[in-house]
Design a protein around this motif. Structure first.
Motif, PDB file in Angstrom:
ATOM      1  N   ARG A  68       0.837  -1.197   0.000  1.00  0.00           N
ATOM      2  CA  ARG A  68       0.000   0.000   0.000  1.00  0.00           C
ATOM      3  C   ARG A  68       0.874   1.250   0.000  1.00  0.00           C
ATOM      4  O   ARG A  68       1.895   1.304   0.676  1.00  0.00           O
ATOM      5  CB  ARG A  68      -0.919  -0.008   1.227  1.00  0.00           C
ATOM      6  CG  ARG A  68      -1.947   1.105   1.271  1.00  0.00           C
ATOM      7  CD  ARG A  68      -2.969   0.832   2.352  1.00  0.00           C
ATOM      8  NE  ARG A  68      -2.343   0.782   3.674  1.00  0.00           N
ATOM      9  CZ  ARG A  68      -2.259   1.825   4.505  1.00  0.00           C
ATOM     10  NH1 ARG A  68      -2.753   2.995   4.145  1.00  0.00           N
ATOM     11  NH2 ARG A  68      -1.701   1.694   5.685  1.00  0.00           N
ATOM     12  N   THR A  69       0.455   2.274  -0.758  1.00  0.00           N
ATOM     13  CA  THR A  69       1.180   3.546  -0.799  1.00  0.00           C
ATOM     14  C   THR A  69       0.427   4.580   0.018  1.00  0.00           C
ATOM     15  O   THR A  69      -0.792   4.763  -0.132  1.00  0.00           O
ATOM     16  CB  THR A  69       1.339   4.042  -2.245  1.00  0.00           C
ATOM     17  OG1 THR A  69       2.035   3.068  -2.996  1.00  0.00           O
ATOM     18  CG2 THR A  69       2.120   5.336  -2.278  1.00  0.00           C
ATOM     19  N   THR A  70       1.137   5.254   0.900  1.00  0.00           N
ATOM     20  CA  THR A  70       0.534   6.299   1.709  1.00  0.00           C
ATOM     21  C   THR A  70       1.226   7.629   1.420  1.00  0.00           C
ATOM     22  O   THR A  70       2.372   7.671   0.976  1.00  0.00           O
ATOM     23  CB  THR A  70       0.657   5.989   3.212  1.00  0.00           C
ATOM     24  OG1 THR A  70       2.045   5.948   3.574  1.00  0.00           O
ATOM     25  CG2 THR A  70       0.001   4.667   3.551  1.00  0.00           C
ATOM     26  N   TYR A  71       0.507   8.722   1.699  1.00  0.00           N
ATOM     27  CA  TYR A  71       1.038  10.065   1.458  1.00  0.00           C
ATOM     28  C   TYR A  71       0.862  10.902   2.718  1.00  0.00           C
ATOM     29  O   TYR A  71      -0.167  10.837   3.391  1.00  0.00           O
ATOM     30  CB  TYR A  71       0.301  10.740   0.302  1.00  0.00           C
ATOM     31  CG  TYR A  71       0.416  10.002  -1.009  1.00  0.00           C
ATOM     32  CD1 TYR A  71       1.465  10.260  -1.885  1.00  0.00           C
ATOM     33  CD2 TYR A  71      -0.533   9.036  -1.375  1.00  0.00           C
ATOM     34  CE1 TYR A  71       1.573   9.578  -3.087  1.00  0.00           C
ATOM     35  CE2 TYR A  71      -0.436   8.357  -2.577  1.00  0.00           C
ATOM     36  CZ  TYR A  71       0.619   8.635  -3.438  1.00  0.00           C
ATOM     37  OH  TYR A  71       0.727   7.957  -4.617  1.00  0.00           O
ATOM     38  N   LYS A  72       1.861  11.691   3.000  1.00  0.00           N
ATOM     39  CA  LYS A  72       1.805  12.584   4.140  1.00  0.00           C
ATOM     40  C   LYS A  72       2.455  13.910   3.762  1.00  0.00           C
ATOM     41  O   LYS A  72       3.541  13.928   3.175  1.00  0.00           O
ATOM     42  CB  LYS A  72       2.523  11.979   5.347  1.00  0.00           C
ATOM     43  CG  LYS A  72       2.513  12.860   6.587  1.00  0.00           C
ATOM     44  CD  LYS A  72       3.274  12.210   7.731  1.00  0.00           C
ATOM     45  CE  LYS A  72       3.262  13.094   8.974  1.00  0.00           C
ATOM     46  NZ  LYS A  72       4.043  12.466  10.084  1.00  0.00           N
ATOM     47  N   THR A  73       1.790  15.003   4.081  1.00  0.00           N
ATOM     48  CA  THR A  73       2.336  16.324   3.794  1.00  0.00           C
ATOM     49  C   THR A  73       2.743  16.994   5.097  1.00  0.00           C
ATOM     50  O   THR A  73       1.960  17.030   6.049  1.00  0.00           O
ATOM     51  CB  THR A  73       1.301  17.207   3.069  1.00  0.00           C
ATOM     52  OG1 THR A  73       0.894  16.544   1.864  1.00  0.00           O
ATOM     53  CG2 THR A  73       1.880  18.564   2.723  1.00  0.00           C
ATOM     54  N   ILE A  74       3.953  17.534   5.136  1.00  0.00           N
ATOM     55  CA  ILE A  74       4.427  18.251   6.318  1.00  0.00           C
ATOM     56  C   ILE A  74       4.896  19.636   5.908  1.00  0.00           C
ATOM     57  O   ILE A  74       5.368  19.855   4.785  1.00  0.00           O
ATOM     58  CB  ILE A  74       5.573  17.494   7.025  1.00  0.00           C
ATOM     59  CG1 ILE A  74       6.779  17.327   6.098  1.00  0.00           C
ATOM     60  CG2 ILE A  74       5.087  16.146   7.534  1.00  0.00           C
ATOM     61  CD1 ILE A  74       8.003  16.762   6.792  1.00  0.00           C
ATOM     62  N   GLY A  75       4.741  20.582   6.806  1.00  0.00           N
ATOM     63  CA  GLY A  75       5.183  21.943   6.544  1.00  0.00           C
ATOM     64  C   GLY A  75       6.689  22.069   6.662  1.00  0.00           C
ATOM     65  O   GLY A  75       7.334  21.337   7.415  1.00  0.00           O
ATOM     66  N   VAL A  76       7.242  23.023   5.920  1.00  0.00           N
ATOM     67  CA  VAL A  76       8.679  23.308   5.947  1.00  0.00           C
ATOM     68  C   VAL A  76       8.873  24.756   6.371  1.00  0.00           C
ATOM     69  O   VAL A  76       8.187  25.658   5.885  1.00  0.00           O
ATOM     70  CB  VAL A  76       9.307  23.064   4.558  1.00  0.00           C
ATOM     71  CG1 VAL A  76      10.772  23.484   4.547  1.00  0.00           C
ATOM     72  CG2 VAL A  76       9.170  21.600   4.163  1.00  0.00           C
ATOM     73  N   ASP A  77       9.811  24.985   7.255  1.00  0.00           N
ATOM     74  CA  ASP A  77      10.052  26.320   7.778  1.00  0.00           C
ATOM     75  C   ASP A  77      10.374  27.307   6.654  1.00  0.00           C
ATOM     76  O   ASP A  77      11.096  26.978   5.705  1.00  0.00           O
ATOM     77  CB  ASP A  77      11.199  26.297   8.787  1.00  0.00           C
ATOM     78  CG  ASP A  77      11.343  27.633   9.516  1.00  0.00           C
ATOM     79  OD1 ASP A  77      10.314  28.266   9.804  1.00  0.00           O
ATOM     80  OD2 ASP A  77      12.493  28.040   9.772  1.00  0.00           O
ATOM     81  N   ASN A  78       9.824  28.508   6.752  1.00  0.00           N
ATOM     82  CA  ASN A  78      10.076  29.577   5.784  1.00  0.00           C
ATOM     83  C   ASN A  78       9.720  30.909   6.425  1.00  0.00           C
ATOM     84  O   ASN A  78       8.993  30.945   7.429  1.00  0.00           O
ATOM     85  CB  ASN A  78       9.253  29.348   4.512  1.00  0.00           C
ATOM     86  CG  ASN A  78       7.763  29.442   4.764  1.00  0.00           C
ATOM     87  OD1 ASN A  78       7.161  30.485   4.636  1.00  0.00           O
ATOM     88  ND2 ASN A  78       7.150  28.303   5.134  1.00  0.00           N
ATOM     89  N   PRO A  79      10.199  32.031   5.913  1.00  0.00           N
ATOM     90  CA  PRO A  79       9.974  33.319   6.574  1.00  0.00           C
ATOM     91  C   PRO A  79       8.518  33.736   6.686  1.00  0.00           C
ATOM     92  O   PRO A  79       8.153  34.474   7.607  1.00  0.00           O
ATOM     93  CB  PRO A  79      10.753  34.300   5.681  1.00  0.00           C
ATOM     94  CG  PRO A  79      11.766  33.478   4.994  1.00  0.00           C
ATOM     95  CD  PRO A  79      11.123  32.152   4.773  1.00  0.00           C
ATOM     96  N   THR A  80       7.661  33.278   5.777  1.00  0.00           N
ATOM     97  CA  THR A  80       6.276  33.744   5.771  1.00  0.00           C
ATOM     98  C   THR A  80       5.378  32.933   6.693  1.00  0.00           C
ATOM     99  O   THR A  80       4.626  33.499   7.491  1.00  0.00           O
ATOM    100  CB  THR A  80       5.707  33.718   4.339  1.00  0.00           C
ATOM    101  OG1 THR A  80       6.511  34.555   3.500  1.00  0.00           O
ATOM    102  CG2 THR A  80       4.266  34.208   4.310  1.00  0.00           C
ATOM    103  N   THR A  81       5.439  31.604   6.627  1.00  0.00           N
ATOM    104  CA  THR A  81       4.505  30.796   7.419  1.00  0.00           C
ATOM    105  C   THR A  81       5.179  29.885   8.434  1.00  0.00           C
ATOM    106  O   THR A  81       4.484  29.177   9.160  1.00  0.00           O
ATOM    107  CB  THR A  81       3.613  29.937   6.497  1.00  0.00           C
ATOM    108  OG1 THR A  81       4.449  29.063   5.718  1.00  0.00           O
ATOM    109  CG2 THR A  81       2.815  30.807   5.566  1.00  0.00           C
ATOM    110  N   GLN A  82       6.498  29.892   8.500  1.00  0.00           N
ATOM    111  CA  GLN A  82       7.245  29.185   9.552  1.00  0.00           C
ATOM    112  C   GLN A  82       6.820  27.727   9.720  1.00  0.00           C
ATOM    113  O   GLN A  82       6.741  27.213  10.833  1.00  0.00           O
ATOM    114  CB  GLN A  82       7.098  29.956  10.873  1.00  0.00           C
ATOM    115  CG  GLN A  82       7.828  31.277  10.872  1.00  0.00           C
ATOM    116  CD  GLN A  82       6.983  32.427  11.395  1.00  0.00           C
ATOM    117  OE1 GLN A  82       6.028  32.218  12.140  1.00  0.00           O
ATOM    118  NE2 GLN A  82       7.321  33.630  10.991  1.00  0.00           N
TER     119      GLN A  82
END
Length: 728
Positions: free
Chosen positions: A45-59
């Motif tokens: 089975r293939t799963t997907y997960k999205t995580i945020g990456v630090d940046n000046p606008t949305t940290q």
């Protein structure tokens, strides 16, 4: 345990741990949150997960849309190959066949109907490189003056207002990092909590630091909940409201006389105009108690710093430019601009709403915010493009006006890039009927949208996961969207499609790019010396600094965090205050016995624009499965409605059916319908085709309507087929 068993478990462990990481940015709102998509194979089975990456606008923050964006990119309905309509059905064809069809059809139309019979309709979801290239394709590859884009329906009022007041439009005059330290904030017609959720911590921190927040909105929303004062005005009265606040500030001597003397033109005429303004009449017209008008004006005027943010609530009106300039007047009068913790912000809607309006998609514009009617600008861009100034077409018409030109027969073909105008434009029945009159329609899209279904040829677009390029976010920060995900099927990059069309139209030597970075290098030169100057920005510099705030005129520059510290962008270095046309506001939308309620429109958190992408995401679609009408319970009872019943809403332009949703958070004279759905739920069928005379923005936010129970559904479906429609 045997060696064989150990090998088996090791292989299974490796299979479980197999993963790929794709760098990207959210494809939706103007915050342009950085993120990673992690694709992991767990056994079979293939799963997907999205995580945020630090940046000046949305940290590193993400909202629910960003976390589930990948679902539409992997959706089974995604177009993977060119589709040609034959006998009413789409059939797959090769790219060579598709390009030959375009060459043959476009060339024939140019010969029979003239160069300007071709038209191009763009998008504020394109990268800067693609927006730039689309403008070049229209004017060099297709040699037509007719190009505009869906940002005309979104940011035109703010852009025109800022350009007229300041001499330049960058959305935010300050960086977001200043917001937490300002003393007073006005949020005019913006529901950031639902439309740009990852921006909210800046305002929450400001409130924690003691800032006084004033929200202006006919509805109570998740955004107005953080406000200290909510001005719940009647829809369409924002110019009057801004003028009343300014009158109080002037009368209470809260103006910055030194700032006005040194850095602003036009104050004397504005002050004279305010003398005739009656505050009691303003209170009655706006529906805001006079006491609240004073509370807002005195608080903003007395604080040492302040910021004003506007969005579609005041901008998507037929006097939207005037409303924006009215609120900018407050900043200029009090000297709250070009200083720490003081400034203006237009909350951009679309992902690249800022960059897409800077580089040539607009009818009157060339790259770098240059004017297509200025001989020096034309000459410079012609040199960059390797053509002659005299060969560049002139000014075309705005987005909606192109459909009127189709109806008149002067435009007979259209190339639509990543947009869905059948749903997004006002007077939507008319737009659909206009497109059906075309001799040839080409769309580039991820899916067979309502607009793509009308096309003769559909070309598959690349998604945010695959399409590298720069985006200019809500701050004016130029970011780089990395995209390492492979292209699926026979999909090409959008810039490759445009280059191929230029080639078959005989202009391939001017479109010989190998990558998005190649295009950006040309864009840098094209914008050099313009108002939106990107010359000092490179991919390498963006990566090193996590984005650059333009203008960045030299290689040694690191961009400009705060605009107007020393001068404004007009030739004399001064800003220009606007005299407000309050009388025209009174005549704009009149309620009547036949149409007794105001309709206003907007977004919900889980959906984006026409919903073509978010409705392909099961996790998002499940949150709001259908459109609805928000209505005050007392109003609902007056019209014999019940909560959750089907309701017919009618305006002079059309009729739709949606489900009622009772709410105490809206004015009794107003209903609200989101605009993310098509078909019989397309609220833009009700919106008039009148446009702002300055920026050509339609009046989405104020429509007079009638409501009634929807009893006979078959009759409603017949009516919404368009059979009863006649253009007013």
């Amino acid at each position: 345990m045997t060696e064989l068993m150990l090998k088996y478990f090791r292989s299974k462990q490796q299979e479980v741990q197999s993963e790929k990481v794709y760098e990207s940015q959210c494809p939706f709102c103007s915050m342009q949150c950085k993120m990673q998509l992690i694709k992991q194979k767990v056994v079979s089975r293939t799963t997907y997960k999205t995580i945020g990456v630090d940046n000046p606008t949305t940290q590193g923050r993400l909202c629910v849309k960003g976390m589930n964006a990948h679902q539409h990119a992997y959706h089974r309905d995604r177009i993977m190959t060119p589709l040609l309509k034959k006998e009413g059905q789409f059939v797959p064809i090769s790219w060579d066949e598709a390009m030959e069809v375009i060459r043959s059809k476009f060339s024939k139309i140019q010969k029979e109907d003239g160069m300007d019979a071709l038209s191009v309709y763009g998008s504020a979801s394109l990268t800067n490189e693609e927006a730039y290239l689309l403008g070049k394709l229209a004017r060099v590859g297709l040699k037509t003056k007719h190009i505009d884009y869906n940002g005309r329906l979104c940011m035109a009022s703010a852009a025109t207002g800022a350009n007229q007041s300041f001499g330049v439009d960058r959305g935010f005059t300050n960086s977001l990092q200043e917001v937490p330290y300002t003393r007073c904030i006005i949020l005019a017609g913006t529901n950031i909590a639902e439309c740009q959720p990852t921006i909210m911590p800046y305002f929450e921190e400001a409130k924690e630091n003691g800032a006084y927040i004033i929200a202006i909105d006919p509805r109570e929303t998740a955004t107005t909940e953080i406000a200290d004062l909510h001005l719940q005005n009647k829809p369409g009265t924002d110019v009057t409201l801004a003028a009343a606040l300014l009158k109080i500030i002037v009368e209470e001597k809260l103006i910055d006389e030194e700032f006005l003397e040194d850095r602003v033109n036009g104050f004397e005429k504005v002050a004279q105009q305010l003398d005739a303004l009656d505050l009691d009449e303003c209170a009655d017209r706006t529906g805001i108690p006079k006491k609240q008008l004073y509370q807002a004006a005195l608080t903003f005027g007395q604080e040492e710093s302040g910021m004003i943010f506007t969005a579609r609530g005041i901008e998507q009106q037929t006097n939207g430019t005037m409303a924006v300039r009215g609120f900018i007047n407050l900043l200029l009068a009090t000297g709250k601009i070009g200083k720490p913790y003081s400034g203006y912000g237009a909350i951009t809607g679309q992902g690249n709403g800022q960059g897409a309006r800077e580089h040539g998609q607009k009818a009157d514009q060339l790259p770098g915010y240059r004017s297509i009617e200025n001989i020096d600008d034309r000459t410079y861009i012609a040199q960059v493009w390797g053509t002659e100034e005299a060969k560049l077409p002139g000014k075309g018409v705005s987005a909606y006006e192109m459909f009127e030109e189709i109806d008149r027969g002067s435009i007979t073909a259209m190339f639509i890039m990543c947009s869905n105008p059948v749903i997004s434009n006002p007077n939507a029945h008319f737009v659909k009927q206009s497109l059906e009159k075309l001799k040839f329609l080409v769309t580039v899209d991820l899916f067979l949208s309502e607009t793509a279904q009308l096309a003769d040829l559909v070309l598959p677009a690349s998604s945010y996961l695959e399409d590298q390029g720069t985006m200019t976010n809500v701050e004016g920060r130029v970011t780089l969207r990395e995209a390492s995900h492979p292209l699926p099927g026979e999909v090409k990059h959008d810039w490759e499609i445009m280059s191929e069309i230029a080639r078959v139209m005989g202009e391939g030597d001017k479109f010989s790019y190998q990558s998005s970075e190649d295009i950006f290098e040309e864009l840098r030169v094209a914008t050099r010396g313009g108002r939106a100057d990107y010359y000092g920005i490179t991919y390498e510099k963006i990566r090193q600094n996590q984005g650059i705030l333009w203008p960045c005129p030299t290689i040694n520059s690191n961009g400009t965090e705060r605009l107007f510290e020393e001068k404004f962008a007009h030739t004399d270095g001064k800003a220009l205050m606007a005299q407000l046309e309050i009388q025209s506001e009174e005549k704009k939308v009149q309620l009547s016995t036949q149409f007794p309620l105001y309709l206003t429109t907007g977004r919900v958190m889980s959906h984006y624009l026409t919903g073509e992408q978010t409705r392909k995401s099961p996790s998002l679609a499940a949150r709001e499965i259908e459109s609805y009408m928000e209505i005050h319970p007392d109003t609902g009872e007056r019209y014999h409605l019940k909560d959750r019943m089907l309701v017919r809403i009618t305006s002079p332009y059309g009729s739709i059916v949606v489900r009622s949703r009772w709410s105490n958070h809206i004015r009794e004279d107003t209903i609200f319908v989101p605009f993310h759905w098509g078909g019989e739920q397309n609220v833009n069928r009700l919106v008039a085709d009148e446009l702002d005379p300055l920026c050509r923005m339609p009046g989405f936010k104020v429509t007079a309507v009638h409501i009634e129970p929807a009893v006979n559904r078959e009759e409603i479906l017949l009516e919404n087929s368009g059979a009863l429609y006649q253009k007013k």
